[in-house]
Design a protein around this motif. Structure first.
Motif, PDB file in Angstrom:
ATOM      1  N   HIS A   1      -7.265   0.754  -8.772  1.00 27.09           N
ATOM      2  CA  HIS A   1      -6.822  -0.492  -8.138  1.00 27.09           C
ATOM      3  C   HIS A   1      -7.429  -0.667  -6.739  1.00 27.09           C
ATOM      4  O   HIS A   1      -6.982  -1.521  -5.974  1.00 27.09           O
ATOM      5  CB  HIS A   1      -5.292  -0.515  -8.042  1.00 27.09           C
ATOM      6  CG  HIS A   1      -4.619  -0.472  -9.380  1.00 27.09           C
ATOM      7  ND1 HIS A   1      -4.248  -1.617 -10.051  1.00 27.09           N
ATOM      8  CD2 HIS A   1      -4.309   0.558 -10.199  1.00 27.09           C
ATOM      9  CE1 HIS A   1      -3.713  -1.278 -11.219  1.00 27.09           C
ATOM     10  NE2 HIS A   1      -3.727   0.031 -11.321  1.00 27.09           N
ATOM     11  N   GLY A   2      -8.411   0.169  -6.413  1.00 29.07           N
ATOM     12  CA  GLY A   2      -9.071   0.036  -5.110  1.00 29.07           C
ATOM     13  C   GLY A   2      -8.336   0.721  -3.973  1.00 29.07           C
ATOM     14  O   GLY A   2      -8.626   0.468  -2.807  1.00 29.07           O
ATOM     15  N   PHE A   3      -7.374   1.599  -4.302  1.00 29.09           N
ATOM     16  CA  PHE A   3      -6.641   2.314  -3.251  1.00 29.09           C
ATOM     17  C   PHE A   3      -7.071   3.780  -3.204  1.00 29.09           C
ATOM     18  O   PHE A   3      -7.771   4.279  -4.078  1.00 29.09           O
ATOM     19  CB  PHE A   3      -5.136   2.193  -3.475  1.00 29.09           C
ATOM     20  CG  PHE A   3      -4.661   0.775  -3.408  1.00 29.09           C
ATOM     21  CD1 PHE A   3      -4.696   0.081  -2.211  1.00 29.09           C
ATOM     22  CD2 PHE A   3      -4.221   0.116  -4.549  1.00 29.09           C
ATOM     23  CE1 PHE A   3      -4.287  -1.234  -2.143  1.00 29.09           C
ATOM     24  CE2 PHE A   3      -3.815  -1.205  -4.492  1.00 29.09           C
ATOM     25  CZ  PHE A   3      -3.849  -1.885  -3.285  1.00 29.09           C
TER      26      PHE A   3
ATOM     27  N   PRO B   1      -6.862   1.628   1.773  1.00 24.26           N
ATOM     28  CA  PRO B   1      -7.911   0.994   0.971  1.00 24.26           C
ATOM     29  C   PRO B   1      -9.011   2.027   0.693  1.00 24.26           C
ATOM     30  O   PRO B   1      -9.319   2.850   1.561  1.00 24.26           O
ATOM     31  CB  PRO B   1      -8.443  -0.117   1.870  1.00 24.26           C
ATOM     32  CG  PRO B   1      -7.406  -0.316   2.935  1.00 24.26           C
ATOM     33  CD  PRO B   1      -6.739   1.011   3.107  1.00 24.26           C
TER      34      PRO B   1
ATOM     35  N   LEU C   1       0.806  -1.227   0.000  1.00 29.39           N
ATOM     36  CA  LEU C   1       0.000   0.000   0.000  1.00 29.39           C
ATOM     37  C   LEU C   1       0.842   1.283   0.000  1.00 29.39           C
ATOM     38  O   LEU C   1       0.684   2.169   0.848  1.00 29.39           O
ATOM     39  CB  LEU C   1      -0.977   0.012   1.203  1.00 29.39           C
ATOM     40  CG  LEU C   1      -2.279  -0.770   0.972  1.00 29.39           C
ATOM     41  CD1 LEU C   1      -2.025  -2.265   0.859  1.00 29.39           C
ATOM     42  CD2 LEU C   1      -3.304  -0.474   2.043  1.00 29.39           C
TER      43      LEU C   1
ATOM     44  N   GLU D   1     -15.561   1.941   1.242  1.00 32.55           N
ATOM     45  CA  GLU D   1     -16.618   1.212   0.532  1.00 32.55           C
ATOM     46  C   GLU D   1     -17.649   2.158  -0.062  1.00 32.55           C
ATOM     47  O   GLU D   1     -18.074   1.993  -1.195  1.00 32.55           O
ATOM     48  CB  GLU D   1     -17.306   0.298   1.558  1.00 32.55           C
ATOM     49  CG  GLU D   1     -17.689  -1.051   1.061  1.00 32.55           C
ATOM     50  CD  GLU D   1     -18.242  -1.891   2.213  1.00 32.55           C
ATOM     51  OE1 GLU D   1     -19.385  -1.633   2.638  1.00 32.55           O
ATOM     52  OE2 GLU D   1     -17.510  -2.796   2.688  1.00 32.55           O
TER      53      GLU D   1
END
Lengths: 415, 415
Positions: free
Chosen positions: B82-84, B172, B62, B175
């Motif tokens: 990339h979801g970061f 991260p 990360l 959501e």
């Protein structure tokens, strides 16, 4: 040894020391792991233990102002009573002081999610060598006026100034916590689990690791009844809203079980405390087994943990030095314990060779030789392996700027 | 003006400048608010815009390694794929560079929950005045070997070294996000809402504020159709797990409605973007209205916001200077705009008196004169109001240590 009770006392002592050329070693509770608070020949010890008040809990702005001698665990309990949270939790939290935590930039299990002491220090009132009192930083959550001297002091191991008041940031206390104990019969699988949990974009608040030797040491003094074939354990905590953390804990358990682990969930505070007691007793148990052991504090990028564990096993075999490993695996931070008598010349020589090899591998993997223990006395001979000449020169220049007579904690950090 | 493409180029330029006594002004996109990237007489401008690559996305650990010229918004989009998540989001994020963000320790709306640029910088490769290349910091999430020079460089406004590579921490991607717009017919009630939300132990990711004048300015260019009696608005976002953030947003809406607000929830991305567009256009709209306005960037402890807003109204009435206020209320950070022509001597004199009074009140409430814009040229005359002589002396000593010939961005920060 002197015990000041006010900032003015500290200023007077520093002025006296400056005028008389007496080295001063600031000291909290002396729990540090690299000798930062150990006085070398002819030093005056400046104990901060009587300056231990909680001066102001600012509930409207989520900050707390303390004197440096306050015990970390006491501060935590006092703010938790008001629903606030001070995350940094070194294993010695029931003894160590906030001043010492600031000097060493202390971490702890919760650093994975919440960061280290540095991330919570907002303001420092400090006394400089010579006795001048300075006020650094801001009491607001942002501030960019001039250079960031506060964070230069954090982790400076008592070599630049003596903190006399510290303002810390607080967070709201998390709603709930779930604790998981995962037992692995394969060491590399445990390392793999760490890496997979992080890659799954879950940020547990703690992700602690103990290898078989560490478990055995604790079992001797505080038996949990773990099976003999357990090669490693992970102690994992997720916190946050009650509704979501059970789901997150389930995901973590799944990852570990797919790698062959046996996962247990702590259902209540008593069970949680029992699991943590095991983790907190590792360091004392190891000192009990081997009072003159050497303790290292390496960090590697988190996805390099399995590779590092394999290398540690190889180095132990190659050098014949028994290694016991535990630590904050989620941060890539492994406390490597060399079970030798460091006062025995032969053993020390072997251990020194092992340490150099461990550091070489660590740095080769993109790591650092100290994650939270500092350099102090014990790591000073190795600092050149990580920090190059020009960079070290800048640090020495800063030391010289703050402390031109080299009065404050001499002989630490720099070889 | 020079456009280096590699670290080696930068080192050669710095060596040349040193040998020939030519001042160097490092520059990202030039979007800074305090003049840090503005060249003063006879300087060479070192534009970093061609060094704009994303060098390495380290998904296992990360982190991301970039060159300083990369645009903040581009970096955000690339890691989000990339979801970061790279949280710092200055209003100029679609134009400003990461190098500039590091130099100024840039903040942005999300600083409330996620902190500022400083909290994300792990490693810096930099060129010192004279041309030496140094590597600072660690690529791991912990590290305490020597003094923290990385964080000394963050916010040093290009006066100590030129960053050529920067490693940043990623998180991260949350959501889900809920956005709320709350409209108040009473200014103090809006300030009160900020303080109550924070006291309720909710940490929204953003808690933005605009007063009537700011709303009017935006309505002129980008009408949202807000009622004329709206005295202030709060734009609030909570993020996290989908299950829990609706509940949190509900609590926030309740707090605001109890204080008389009209609360609207953005149900989709289009609605959210429309609300944000309004916020992002404040600064350009105000420049449109008054091209030579003065922009301040004060911060007060969060619970002092209502008191500060009242004082700003009084100062505006007393001095006859029209003030427009907006900013990151959750951090206590208010961008105070003095709608004057600063090139008009009479108006400047009035405005300067107002600024000094604003700073006096701010500092009296425990605040700071700059939360995220830096000191640069525009705030240098006022730095002595906040930073005392001895502390300023330490900063000047550090400047002199890094840059003894005063080659790098001279005339900035220090009066």
């Amino acid at each position: 040894m002197v015990w000041p009770e006010t900032t003015k006392h500290v200023a007077q002592i520093m002025k006296y020391a400056d005028e008389n050329g007496i080295p001063v070693v600031p000291r909290g509770a002396g729990t540090g792991m690299s000798g930062g608070a150990v006085p070398l020949g002819g030093s005056m010890v400046l104990s901060m233990e009587k300056m231990n008040r909680l001066l102001e809990l600012d509930t409207g702005n989520l900050t707390v102002l303390v004197e440096p001698g306050i015990i970390n665990g006491r501060l935590q309990r006092e703010v938790e009573e008001h629903g606030f949270f001070y995350p940094p939790d070194p294993a010695s939290m029931n003894f160590c002081t906030i001043g010492g935590n600031v000097a060493e930039n202390a971490g702890g299990p919760r650093a994975l999610k919440y960061g280290v002491t540095r991330d919570y220090v907002m303001q420092i009132e400090a006394v400089l060598p010579g006795g001048d009192i300075v006020n650094l930083g801001v009491r607001t959550h942002k501030g960019v006026v001039g250079y960031d001297i506060v964070r230069l002091l954090v982790g400076s191991e008592g070599t630049l100034a003596v903190a006399t008041k510290i303002r810390l940031k607080l967070l709201p206390l998390p709603e709930d916590v779930v604790t998981l104990l995962c037992l692995f019969t394969d060491l590399e699988a445990a390392g793999m689990a760490v890496s997979r949990i992080v890659s799954a974009k879950i940020v547990p608040r703690t992700l602690e690791f103990m290898d078989r030797e560490a478990i055995k040491a604790v079992e001797k003094f505080n038996p949990l009844g773990l099976a003999d074939d357990v090669e490693a354990l992970l102690l994992i905590e997720v916190d946050g809203h009650a509704e979501t953390i059970k789901k997150e804990a389930g995901k973590v358990a799944d990852i570990c079980m797919k790698l062959g682990a046996d996962a247990r969930m702590a259902e209540d505070d008593a069970a949680r405390n029992r699991l943590w007691e095991c983790r907190r007793r590792v360091s004392p148990s190891l000192y009990h087994l081997c009072p003159r052991k050497m303790s290292e504090d390496i960090v590697v990028p988190r996805d390099m943990i399995p590779q590092m564990l394999t290398s540690l096993r190889r180095i132990s075999e190659d050098t014949g030095v028994r290694l016991v490993n535990y630590g904050h695996a989620g941060d890539g931070n492994i406390h490597v314990n060399l079970m030798v008598d460091r006062t025995d010349e032969e053993e020390y020589k072997k251990a020194d060779a092992a340490v150099r090899e461990i550091f070489k591998v660590t740095l080769g993997l993109g790591g650092t030789i100290s994650g939270e223990h500092g350099v102090g006395i014990t790591k000073a001979p190795y600092i050149g392996m990580e920090v190059k000449q020009r960079e070290l020169g800048l640090m020495k220049g800063i030391k010289n700027l703050f402390d031109p007579k080299n009065i404050l904690n001499p002989g630490k950090i720099f070889p």
